[in-house]
Design a protein around this motif. Sequence first.
Motif, mmCIF file in Angstrom:
data_model
loop_
_atom_site.group_PDB
_atom_site.id
_atom_site.type_symbol
_atom_site.label_atom_id
_atom_site.label_comp_id
_atom_site.label_asym_id
_atom_site.label_seq_id
_atom_site.Cartn_x
_atom_site.Cartn_y
_atom_site.Cartn_z
ATOM 1 N N VAL A 65 -6.696 7.563 -1.868
ATOM 2 C CA VAL A 65 -7.266 7.557 -0.522
ATOM 3 C C VAL A 65 -8.589 6.783 -0.566
ATOM 4 O O VAL A 65 -9.396 6.971 -1.483
ATOM 5 C CB VAL A 65 -7.522 8.995 -0.017
ATOM 6 N N ILE A 66 -8.814 5.914 0.419
ATOM 7 C CA ILE A 66 -10.088 5.197 0.548
ATOM 8 C C ILE A 66 -10.671 5.532 1.912
ATOM 9 O O ILE A 66 -9.994 5.397 2.945
ATOM 10 C CB ILE A 66 -9.894 3.671 0.420
ATOM 11 N N GLN A 133 -0.381 2.678 -6.786
ATOM 12 C CA GLN A 133 0.883 2.109 -6.312
ATOM 13 C C GLN A 133 0.986 2.138 -4.786
ATOM 14 O O GLN A 133 1.655 1.320 -4.184
ATOM 15 C CB GLN A 133 2.065 2.886 -6.914
ATOM 16 N N GLN A 134 0.320 3.116 -4.172
ATOM 17 C CA GLN A 134 0.375 3.246 -2.709
ATOM 18 C C GLN A 134 -0.913 3.919 -2.226
ATOM 19 O O GLN A 134 -1.096 5.125 -2.398
ATOM 20 C CB GLN A 134 1.585 4.062 -2.269
ATOM 21 N N ALA A 135 -1.800 3.135 -1.640
ATOM 22 C CA ALA A 135 -3.088 3.654 -1.174
ATOM 23 C C ALA A 135 -3.090 3.767 0.347
ATOM 24 O O ALA A 135 -2.301 3.128 1.052
ATOM 25 C CB ALA A 135 -4.221 2.746 -1.639
ATOM 26 N N ILE A 136 -4.013 4.596 0.844
ATOM 27 C CA ILE A 136 -4.194 4.747 2.284
ATOM 28 C C ILE A 136 -5.677 4.587 2.594
ATOM 29 O O ILE A 136 -6.536 5.082 1.848
ATOM 30 C CB ILE A 136 -3.650 6.117 2.767
ATOM 31 N N LEU A 137 -5.987 3.848 3.648
ATOM 32 C CA LEU A 137 -7.362 3.531 4.018
ATOM 33 C C LEU A 137 -7.664 4.111 5.394
ATOM 34 O O LEU A 137 -6.943 3.856 6.361
ATOM 35 C CB LEU A 137 -7.551 2.011 4.040
ATOM 36 N N PHE A 138 -8.743 4.889 5.478
ATOM 37 C CA PHE A 138 -9.222 5.424 6.752
ATOM 38 C C PHE A 138 -10.541 4.747 7.077
ATOM 39 O O PHE A 138 -11.492 4.841 6.294
ATOM 40 C CB PHE A 138 -9.414 6.941 6.680
ATOM 41 N N LYS A 139 -10.604 4.099 8.251
ATOM 42 C CA LYS A 139 -11.794 3.309 8.552
ATOM 43 C C LYS A 139 -12.026 3.228 10.055
ATOM 44 O O LYS A 139 -11.242 3.748 10.857
ATOM 45 C CB LYS A 139 -11.649 1.900 7.972
ATOM 46 N N GLY A 140 -13.092 2.544 10.435
ATOM 47 C CA GLY A 140 -13.370 2.269 11.835
ATOM 48 C C GLY A 140 -12.662 1.005 12.291
ATOM 49 O O GLY A 140 -12.315 0.148 11.467
ATOM 50 N N GLN A 142 -13.771 -1.562 13.852
ATOM 51 C CA GLN A 142 -14.488 -2.835 13.821
ATOM 52 C C GLN A 142 -14.788 -3.349 12.418
ATOM 53 O O GLN A 142 -15.227 -4.480 12.270
ATOM 54 C CB GLN A 142 -15.822 -2.712 14.578
ATOM 55 N N GLY A 143 -14.575 -2.541 11.397
ATOM 56 C CA GLY A 143 -15.091 -2.970 10.101
ATOM 57 C C GLY A 143 -14.126 -2.853 8.943
ATOM 58 O O GLY A 143 -13.017 -2.335 9.053
ATOM 59 N N ARG A 144 -14.587 -3.385 7.780
ATOM 60 C CA ARG A 144 -13.903 -3.247 6.490
ATOM 61 C C ARG A 144 -12.534 -3.919 6.431
ATOM 62 O O ARG A 144 -11.673 -3.502 5.684
ATOM 63 C CB ARG A 144 -13.762 -1.761 6.106
ATOM 64 N N ASP A 145 -12.332 -4.969 7.230
ATOM 65 C CA ASP A 145 -11.089 -5.733 7.127
ATOM 66 C C ASP A 145 -10.974 -6.402 5.761
ATOM 67 O O ASP A 145 -9.876 -6.722 5.310
ATOM 68 C CB ASP A 145 -11.015 -6.791 8.235
ATOM 69 N N ALA A 146 -12.121 -6.630 5.120
ATOM 70 C CA ALA A 146 -12.123 -7.286 3.811
ATOM 71 C C ALA A 146 -11.346 -6.470 2.772
ATOM 72 O O ALA A 146 -10.738 -7.032 1.861
ATOM 73 C CB ALA A 146 -13.556 -7.513 3.336
ATOM 74 N N ILE A 147 -11.345 -5.137 2.917
ATOM 75 C CA ILE A 147 -10.600 -4.288 1.979
ATOM 76 C C ILE A 147 -9.104 -4.568 2.115
ATOM 77 O O ILE A 147 -8.397 -4.740 1.117
ATOM 78 C CB ILE A 147 -10.885 -2.794 2.233
ATOM 79 N N GLU A 148 -8.631 -4.634 3.347
ATOM 80 C CA GLU A 148 -7.211 -4.917 3.579
ATOM 81 C C GLU A 148 -6.827 -6.280 3.028
ATOM 82 O O GLU A 148 -5.767 -6.441 2.398
ATOM 83 C CB GLU A 148 -6.914 -4.857 5.080
ATOM 84 N N GLN A 149 -7.684 -7.276 3.250
ATOM 85 C CA GLN A 149 -7.396 -8.625 2.758
ATOM 86 C C GLN A 149 -7.364 -8.655 1.235
ATOM 87 O O GLN A 149 -6.516 -9.320 0.625
ATOM 88 C CB GLN A 149 -8.453 -9.606 3.286
ATOM 89 N N ALA A 150 -8.302 -7.918 0.605
ATOM 90 C CA ALA A 150 -8.358 -7.892 -0.859
ATOM 91 C C ALA A 150 -7.096 -7.262 -1.440
ATOM 92 O O ALA A 150 -6.546 -7.747 -2.439
ATOM 93 C CB ALA A 150 -9.598 -7.118 -1.315
ATOM 94 N N PHE A 151 -6.605 -6.177 -0.830
ATOM 95 C CA PHE A 151 -5.362 -5.537 -1.289
ATOM 96 C C PHE A 151 -4.179 -6.485 -1.117
ATOM 97 O O PHE A 151 -3.306 -6.574 -1.987
ATOM 98 C CB PHE A 151 -5.120 -4.235 -0.517
ATOM 99 N N LYS A 152 -4.163 -7.183 0.002
ATOM 100 C CA LYS A 152 -3.064 -8.110 0.276
ATOM 101 C C LYS A 152 -3.032 -9.223 -0.770
ATOM 102 O O LYS A 152 -1.971 -9.570 -1.304
ATOM 103 C CB LYS A 152 -3.230 -8.699 1.678
ATOM 104 N N LYS A 157 -0.092 -2.217 -2.333
ATOM 105 C CA LYS A 157 0.322 -1.555 -1.098
ATOM 106 C C LYS A 157 -0.843 -0.744 -0.517
ATOM 107 O O LYS A 157 -1.458 0.055 -1.215
ATOM 108 C CB LYS A 157 1.519 -0.641 -1.359
ATOM 109 N N LEU A 158 -1.086 -0.967 0.764
ATOM 110 C CA LEU A 158 -2.159 -0.255 1.463
ATOM 111 C C LEU A 158 -1.738 -0.010 2.906
ATOM 112 O O LEU A 158 -1.324 -0.931 3.605
ATOM 113 C CB LEU A 158 -3.447 -1.084 1.439
#
Length: 258
Positions: A65-66, A133-140, A142-152, A157-158
């Motif tokens: 979980v992130i 192997q399978q993470a989940i991200l809880f965020k706002g 407007q922000g932290r799109d960089a985390i999704e891009q980095a995982f991609k 898997k996120l």
Amino acid sequence: MKCMGTNNKVLHCRHGSSAQQLNQSLISAGFEPVHIALFDIVDGSDCISLSANNFSVQLTNIDLVIITSQYAVEKLTQQLNPSDLAKLQQKNTIAVGDKTAKQLKATGFQNIYLPENNDSEGILAHPHVKHSQQAILFKGEQGRDAIEQAFKLANKKLTTYNIYKRQWLTLTSAQLQIALSCDYFVFTSGEIALKLYQAVEKQNKSESKPWLDVCTFVPSQRVASQLSQYGASDVINMQGANNLTIIQALQAHKQYDR
């Protein structure tokens, strides 16, 4: 125009109880806090999904979980049913920032980890993220799109849930004048700083330069670069955003300018 550290008025835009805590810390350290509320926290677009049946099923496959902020923690505790929250509390959890980690601990999360750096690179470098192997991200929203891009980019898997968002408030001319009377600005995100600058420009673009000349403290080099590109002339990277870091940075700067 460099600030000379001879005065003590500090503008900040913390939210809720965090604002009160920083006010008290500033007063105890001999500074005069000036607080302006820039936003309210409201439900994000994915909040309703937290109570869906398929969310419970999804939790069984999650190994990491992130969570990006204390606002996300608050929304999780408000929206999740008790059994799903209990499951989540047992998962390995990456907290972005000391305040998030403290809120998670107070809420009952058991396995909390902090990355060395609170950016997408720092998160991706954490051993638990590397082995996930399978993470989940809880965020706002407007922000932290960089985390999704980095995982991609890393082919990891996120699943992302945008569970809160900032609802920006309209500032009056009187509030802006009070803010401009301050000797220091403390911005805990680039988004907050830019929203304030844009509010000034919206009212009177010719008045923006004095704002950009105020001695400004920010939490990271990324935000410092962002504000410098916008035109801010005196930006100091505090390398963090907790209250102790803010106070120490202000005190160090005043001592240096004596």
